[in-house]
Design an enzyme around this catalytic site. Sequence first.
Site, PDB file in Angstrom:
ATOM      1  N   ASN A  13      48.378  37.578  44.866  1.00  0.00           N
ATOM      2  CA  ASN A  13      48.238  36.798  43.632  1.00  0.00           C
ATOM      3  C   ASN A  13      49.549  36.904  42.835  1.00  0.00           C
ATOM      4  OD1 ASN A  13      47.726  36.314  40.818  1.00  0.00           O
ATOM      5  ND2 ASN A  13      45.544  36.342  41.264  1.00  0.00           N
ATOM      6  N   HIS A  16      51.230  37.177  37.854  1.00  0.00           N
ATOM      7  CA  HIS A  16      52.000  37.977  36.903  1.00  0.00           C
ATOM      8  C   HIS A  16      53.508  37.886  37.109  1.00  0.00           C
ATOM      9  CE1 HIS A  16      48.450  38.935  34.882  1.00  0.00           C
ATOM     10  NE2 HIS A  16      47.892  39.381  35.999  1.00  0.00           N
ATOM     11  N   HIS A  49      46.143  31.510  39.877  1.00  0.00           N
ATOM     12  CA  HIS A  49      45.072  31.063  38.974  1.00  0.00           C
ATOM     13  C   HIS A  49      45.659  30.111  37.942  1.00  0.00           C
ATOM     14  CE1 HIS A  49      41.593  32.486  36.085  1.00  0.00           C
ATOM     15  NE2 HIS A  49      41.677  31.182  36.191  1.00  0.00           N
ATOM     16  N   ARG A  51      45.037  28.654  34.859  1.00  0.00           N
ATOM     17  CA  ARG A  51      44.081  28.806  33.746  1.00  0.00           C
ATOM     18  C   ARG A  51      44.140  27.584  32.841  1.00  0.00           C
ATOM     19  NH1 ARG A  51      42.231  34.393  32.901  1.00  0.00           N
ATOM     20  NH2 ARG A  51      41.368  33.537  31.007  1.00  0.00           N
ATOM     21  N   ARG A  55      48.512  30.054  30.707  1.00  0.00           N
ATOM     22  CA  ARG A  55      49.260  31.206  30.190  1.00  0.00           C
ATOM     23  C   ARG A  55      50.216  31.796  31.228  1.00  0.00           C
ATOM     24  NH1 ARG A  55      44.560  35.784  29.745  1.00  0.00           N
ATOM     25  NH2 ARG A  55      43.634  34.216  28.416  1.00  0.00           N
ATOM     26  N   GLU A  75      42.820  29.615  42.240  1.00  0.00           N
ATOM     27  CA  GLU A  75      41.677  30.017  41.419  1.00  0.00           C
ATOM     28  C   GLU A  75      41.582  29.073  40.238  1.00  0.00           C
ATOM     29  OE1 GLU A  75      42.357  33.999  40.196  1.00  0.00           O
ATOM     30  OE2 GLU A  75      42.258  34.804  42.216  1.00  0.00           O
ATOM     31  N   THR A 106      40.290  37.867  34.307  1.00  0.00           N
ATOM     32  CA  THR A 106      38.928  37.445  34.617  1.00  0.00           C
ATOM     33  C   THR A 106      38.026  38.670  34.534  1.00  0.00           C
ATOM     34  OG1 THR A 106      39.982  35.957  36.182  1.00  0.00           O
ATOM     35  CG2 THR A 106      37.602  36.099  36.272  1.00  0.00           C
ATOM     36  N   GLU A 156      33.795  35.696  46.796  1.00  0.00           N
ATOM     37  CA  GLU A 156      34.750  36.786  46.582  1.00  0.00           C
ATOM     38  C   GLU A 156      34.056  37.794  45.686  1.00  0.00           C
ATOM     39  OE1 GLU A 156      38.860  35.948  45.963  1.00  0.00           O
ATOM     40  OE2 GLU A 156      39.124  37.673  44.635  1.00  0.00           O
ATOM     41  N   HIS A 199      40.209  42.151  42.723  1.00  0.00           N
ATOM     42  CA  HIS A 199      40.357  42.451  41.290  1.00  0.00           C
ATOM     43  C   HIS A 199      40.557  43.949  41.088  1.00  0.00           C
ATOM     44  CE1 HIS A 199      40.274  42.086  36.982  1.00  0.00           C
ATOM     45  NE2 HIS A 199      40.343  40.786  37.147  1.00  0.00           N
TER      46      HIS A 199
HETATM   47  N1  PXP Z   1      40.523  37.686  42.564  1.00  0.00           N
HETATM   48  C1  PXP Z   1      40.220  36.963  41.461  1.00  0.00           C
HETATM   49  C2  PXP Z   1      39.119  35.964  41.547  1.00  0.00           C
HETATM   50  C3  PXP Z   1      40.946  37.132  40.265  1.00  0.00           C
HETATM   51  O1  PXP Z   1      40.620  36.397  39.181  1.00  0.00           O
HETATM   52  C4  PXP Z   1      42.010  38.037  40.241  1.00  0.00           C
HETATM   53  C5  PXP Z   1      42.824  38.198  38.995  1.00  0.00           C
HETATM   54  O2  PXP Z   1      43.428  37.006  38.675  1.00  0.00           O
HETATM   55  C6  PXP Z   1      42.315  38.761  41.424  1.00  0.00           C
HETATM   56  C7  PXP Z   1      41.536  38.576  42.563  1.00  0.00           C
HETATM   57  C8  PXP Z   1      43.441  39.716  41.484  1.00  0.00           C
HETATM   58  O3  PXP Z   1      43.213  40.769  40.622  1.00  0.00           O
HETATM   59  P1  PXP Z   1      44.382  41.792  40.310  1.00  0.00           P
HETATM   60  O4  PXP Z   1      45.488  41.008  39.694  1.00  0.00           O
HETATM   61  O5  PXP Z   1      43.749  42.777  39.392  1.00  0.00           O
HETATM   62  O6  PXP Z   1      44.779  42.404  41.628  1.00  0.00           O
END
Ligand code: PXP
Length: 263
Positions: A13, A16, A49, A51, A55, A75, A106, A156, A199
């Site tokens: 992901n 960030h 994602h 959003r 952001r 996402e 999330t 998921e 997550h």
């Molecule tokens: N899966 C989903 C559905 C999420 O919303 C997120 C966070 O955006 C992640 C996985 C990844 O989570 P993390 O950034 O905490 O590893």
Amino acid sequence: MTSEPLPIRLGINVDHVATLRNARGGSHPDVVRAAQLAIDSGADNITAHLREDRRHIRDEDIAQLVQLSKPLNMEMAVTPEMLQIALRTKPHANCLVPERREELTTEGGLDVASQVETLKPFVAKLRDAGIRVSLFIDPDPAQIEAAASVDPDAVELHTGTYCEAGLAKDQLGFERELARLVKAAQTAADAGLEVHAGHGLTYGTIGPVAATPEIVELNIGHFLVGEAIFVGLAESVRHMRRQMDRARQAIATPGKVSVDETL
Ligand code: PXP
């Protein structure tokens, strides 16, 4: 005799990376470059994602990420705007998540049980367009049952509560949450759903999740982008890949492999 577990995919992901880029409003660090580096370092897919408040990831990022050599898992919230963007951009997959503007990330899974009738046509439109759909849900039997009735490709499972217990060194809570996760993975797989998880995962919490045979995809972001500050993104992704693969291998050869739980 133990049969070989299904391979497990690593989705990185990149939200960030975009958070950091947006902090100065320019184009550095480049999200697509980071995604390519993650792919070169062992990622099987890229997750981002989009959003509603944009952001971190922006529409232009999705348009570029979808062109990379590995699949994009986009996402998004269950809104008409996001549906339109997905149908236009055609990512490999959409993961449907709940969204509240004031949340930091999330925070919980999608409450599928309370919106089955909204989700059914939404999921059908995406799947009819050839997009794979997963629903991000808490590892809760009622949500799994509701999810199955909506007919997505996958669920998921939200690993946030499990990871928080791990982080707090709450051994009992950790074991309880892990058992809940494993049971949920089995229930979802029995219902014919592909099972993903994600997550809050770290090197320290990845092992038992990757060693759950029903789970075939993990999506990880914040921890690896954070680790990248110290070791670089390529190394943080490679290390996570090794941890996952060793834990997976240990299903076939129990007791032979230990997982490094340094973080
Ligand atoms: N899966 C989903 C559905 C999420 O919303 C997120 C966070 O955006 C992640 C996985 C990844 O989570 P993390 O950034 O905490 O590893």
